[in-house]
Design an enzyme around this catalytic site. Structure first.
Site, mmCIF file in Angstrom:
data_model
loop_
_atom_site.group_PDB
_atom_site.id
_atom_site.type_symbol
_atom_site.label_atom_id
_atom_site.label_comp_id
_atom_site.label_asym_id
_atom_site.label_seq_id
_atom_site.Cartn_x
_atom_site.Cartn_y
_atom_site.Cartn_z
ATOM 1 C CE LYS A 15 -4.497 0.783 0.120
ATOM 2 N NZ LYS A 15 -5.571 -0.098 -0.353
HETATM 3 P P1 NAD Z 1 -13.013 7.415 -3.149
HETATM 4 O O1 NAD Z 1 -11.972 8.430 -2.970
HETATM 5 O O2 NAD Z 1 -13.518 7.132 -4.504
HETATM 6 O O3 NAD Z 1 -14.272 7.734 -2.213
HETATM 7 C C1 NAD Z 1 -14.163 7.896 -0.838
HETATM 8 C C2 NAD Z 1 -15.532 8.232 -0.303
HETATM 9 O O4 NAD Z 1 -15.494 8.271 1.113
HETATM 10 C C3 NAD Z 1 -16.014 9.610 -0.765
HETATM 11 O O5 NAD Z 1 -17.397 9.532 -1.045
HETATM 12 C C4 NAD Z 1 -15.778 10.479 0.458
HETATM 13 O O6 NAD Z 1 -16.649 11.595 0.509
HETATM 14 C C5 NAD Z 1 -16.075 9.486 1.556
HETATM 15 N N1 NAD Z 1 -15.455 9.849 2.836
HETATM 16 C C6 NAD Z 1 -14.212 10.324 3.059
HETATM 17 N N2 NAD Z 1 -14.044 10.545 4.371
HETATM 18 C C7 NAD Z 1 -15.188 10.174 4.975
HETATM 19 C C8 NAD Z 1 -15.629 10.153 6.306
HETATM 20 N N3 NAD Z 1 -14.822 10.578 7.309
HETATM 21 N N4 NAD Z 1 -16.876 9.702 6.575
HETATM 22 C C9 NAD Z 1 -17.676 9.286 5.564
HETATM 23 N N5 NAD Z 1 -17.322 9.285 4.277
HETATM 24 C C10 NAD Z 1 -16.091 9.722 3.993
HETATM 25 O O7 NAD Z 1 -12.420 6.087 -2.463
HETATM 26 P P2 NAD Z 1 -12.852 4.593 -2.732
HETATM 27 O O8 NAD Z 1 -11.944 4.051 -3.761
HETATM 28 O O9 NAD Z 1 -14.320 4.510 -2.907
HETATM 29 O O10 NAD Z 1 -12.428 3.917 -1.355
HETATM 30 C C11 NAD Z 1 -13.322 3.798 -0.245
HETATM 31 C C12 NAD Z 1 -12.876 2.640 0.629
HETATM 32 O O11 NAD Z 1 -12.834 1.447 -0.147
HETATM 33 C C13 NAD Z 1 -11.477 2.778 1.222
HETATM 34 O O12 NAD Z 1 -11.464 2.153 2.482
HETATM 35 C C14 NAD Z 1 -10.599 1.982 0.263
HETATM 36 O O13 NAD Z 1 -9.410 1.549 0.853
HETATM 37 C C15 NAD Z 1 -11.550 0.851 -0.036
HETATM 38 N N6 NAD Z 1 -11.247 0.114 -1.268
HETATM 39 C C16 NAD Z 1 -11.170 0.744 -2.468
HETATM 40 C C17 NAD Z 1 -10.900 -0.003 -3.609
HETATM 41 C C18 NAD Z 1 -10.877 0.605 -4.982
HETATM 42 O O14 NAD Z 1 -10.764 -0.151 -5.962
HETATM 43 N N7 NAD Z 1 -11.005 1.896 -5.142
HETATM 44 C C19 NAD Z 1 -10.682 -1.392 -3.505
HETATM 45 C C20 NAD Z 1 -10.781 -2.001 -2.274
HETATM 46 C C21 NAD Z 1 -11.074 -1.238 -1.165
#
Ligand code: NAD
Length: 420
Positions: free
Chosen positions: A108
């Site tokens: 990461k």
């Molecule tokens: P992103 O940047 O696309 O979206 C993040 C979202 O979380 C946004 O809607 C933001 O407004 C919201 N957010 C941020 N801080 C917040 C808070 N304190 N309370 C509530 N909402 C909040 O990111 P993403 O890719 O959707 O990632 C979200 C989660 O999924 C993370 O934990 C990431 O590690 C995990 N994840 C992502 C992927 C991927 O392919 N993008 C894969 C596996 C896991």
């Protein structure tokens, strides 16, 4: 303890290993070996800002384990990024790639920054310089970054371009989650949210819960939460609440998911003046809403011993990494709530990233149907494997997934042996 201090995700990740290791009766030395991160790089680097000033940023790349293959894991841009968080996220990537049985280890990265206050030019400058700083660690055979919180296909394109310039030729396989025009894969953008939906659907079948009409609550409306919301809405479920970092929109009769996501795109806010069919709620209130399915899809440590007893959902499918603490897990299990753990529920992203990397290395292009069919097969098989362990060992789904993932990494470690 957990009640009064901020939860450290690394403590959570370490505790999870101990729980699984006890079930596996893992050799103490092997357990120590797989618990610790193999490499951690911290960099402090200058970036030219739009006003002509120089600003120093701090970034990290951590490779937790590469026993089963090259390291794989996203890059996060967020003000709270620190080394312990990146180490925990890298460790979860190792278990996740092992759960879905794809030939990767876990890594990461992240940069401590506030991307919302930076211009596109500043983000590009920061990304290119950070890529240069970690270039000695990454590459298609060593470590392959991907998008995570507040990074996207454009950021991946800058990383790929910078790395390719350093090498002197195009290296599309150095990152996944790229734009389609640069060797990105069909289906990658949707993969994580779709995987959350697929695994939640499997959990619903286990609980004889019909998706049409089921109330779904989603924390976060980014790549994971936003896409998952669309899949649930298409399946006839009622998405009653969804949030971003500022708070949530709630309508017990169901939100119009497309309207909410359009509003977020247009105003960078999910409750704009022209979309007022919903009531405003906090992220903390959202987690405790009456619903059948809860999808945490934002950040770590959202469900803790403080609120676990008030969660009303029957099923939790973790889109985010590390949203639930071990103390909360025990409470949820006792209360009969079915948790699809992060290392299974959100593994669709890394699975299609793997497909993207395979296509890049072989210079092939797969159709969307091929991707979708392979993703479905891998996630459903993995869900069944985890469920079988959970039923056989009488443990919750997280422990079962960790037993499967950590067991595979431990066995690979034993077979390779310890050098010298
Ligand atoms: P992103 O940047 O696309 O979206 C993040 C979202 O979380 C946004 O809607 C933001 O407004 C919201 N957010 C941020 N801080 C917040 C808070 N304190 N309370 C509530 N909402 C909040 O990111 P993403 O890719 O959707 O990632 C979200 C989660 O999924 C993370 O934990 C990431 O590690 C995990 N994840 C992502 C992927 C991927 O392919 N993008 C894969 C596996 C896991």
């Amino acid at each position: 303890m957990e009640q009064n201090k901020k939860v450290n995700p690394l403590d959570v990740a370490m505790k999870q290993v101990d729980i699984a290791a006890a079930h596996l009766k893992l050799d103490k030395g092997i357990c120590e070996k797989i618990k610790y991160t193999q490499r951690e790089l911290t960099v402090h680097f200058p970036v030219k800002m739009d006003d002509g000033s120089l600003k120093i940023f701090t970034g990290y790349r951590v490779q937790h384990n590469m026993t089963r293959g090259p390291a794989k894991g996203g890059i996060r841009y967020h003000p709270d990024v620190d080394l312990d968080e990146v180490k925990a996220l890298a460790m979860w990537m190792t278990w996740k790639t092992a759960v879905v049985n794809i030939p990767y280890g876990g890594a990461k990265g992240g940069v401590q920054c506030n991307p919302k206050s930076m211009s596109p030019q500043e983000l590009e400058n920061m990304t290119r310089r950070f890529t240069w700083e970690i270039a000695m660690m990454i590459g298609p055979d060593r470590d392959i970054p991907a998008p995570d919180v507040y990074t996207n296909p454009q950021v991946m394109a800058w990383i790929m371009d910078t790395f390719s310039i350093l090498k002197g030729y195009s290296v599309p396989g150095v990152v996944t989650g790229k734009p389609l025009e640069l060797g990105g894969s069909l289906g990658r953008h949707e993969a994580t949210g779709k995987g959350v939906f697929i695994t939640a659907q499997e959990a619903a079948a286990c609980r004889q819960l019909s998706l049409p009409g089921a109330r779904v609550v989603i924390q976060g409306c980014g790549n994971v939460g936003g896409v998952a919301a669309q899949y649930f809405a298409r399946a006839g479920a009622k998405v009653v609440a969804i949030s971003d970092s500022k708070g949530g929109a709630y309508n017990p009769n169901g939100l119009n998911v497309s309207d909410v996501l359009d509003c977020k795109k247009k105003y960078a806010c999910i409750l704009a003046p022209e979309y007022r069919e919903a009531e405003e709620i906090t992220n903390a209130e959202l987690l405790e809403l009456d619903c059948e399915i809860l999808i945490p899809a934002a950040l770590e440590s959202q469900i803790t011993s403080k609120n676990a007893s008030r969660i009303k959902a029957r099923i939790i499918a973790e889109g985010a990494n590390g949203p639930t603490t071990p103390e909360a897990d025990a409470i949820l299990y006792d209360r009969g709530i079915f948790v699809v753990p992060d290392i299974l529920a959100n593994a669709g992203g890394v699975t299609v990233s793997y497909f993207e990397w395979v296509q890049n290395l072989q210079e092939l292009l797969w159709s969307e149907d091929e991707i979708s069919e392979r993703l479905n097969r891998i996630l459903k098989r993995s869900f069944t494997e985890v469920l079988n362990i959970s039923q056989k060992e009488k443990v919750d789904m997280r422990t079962a997934a960790l037993v499967l993932g950590i067991g595979r990494v431990a066995e690979a470690t034993r077979l390779r042996g310890i050098y010298p």
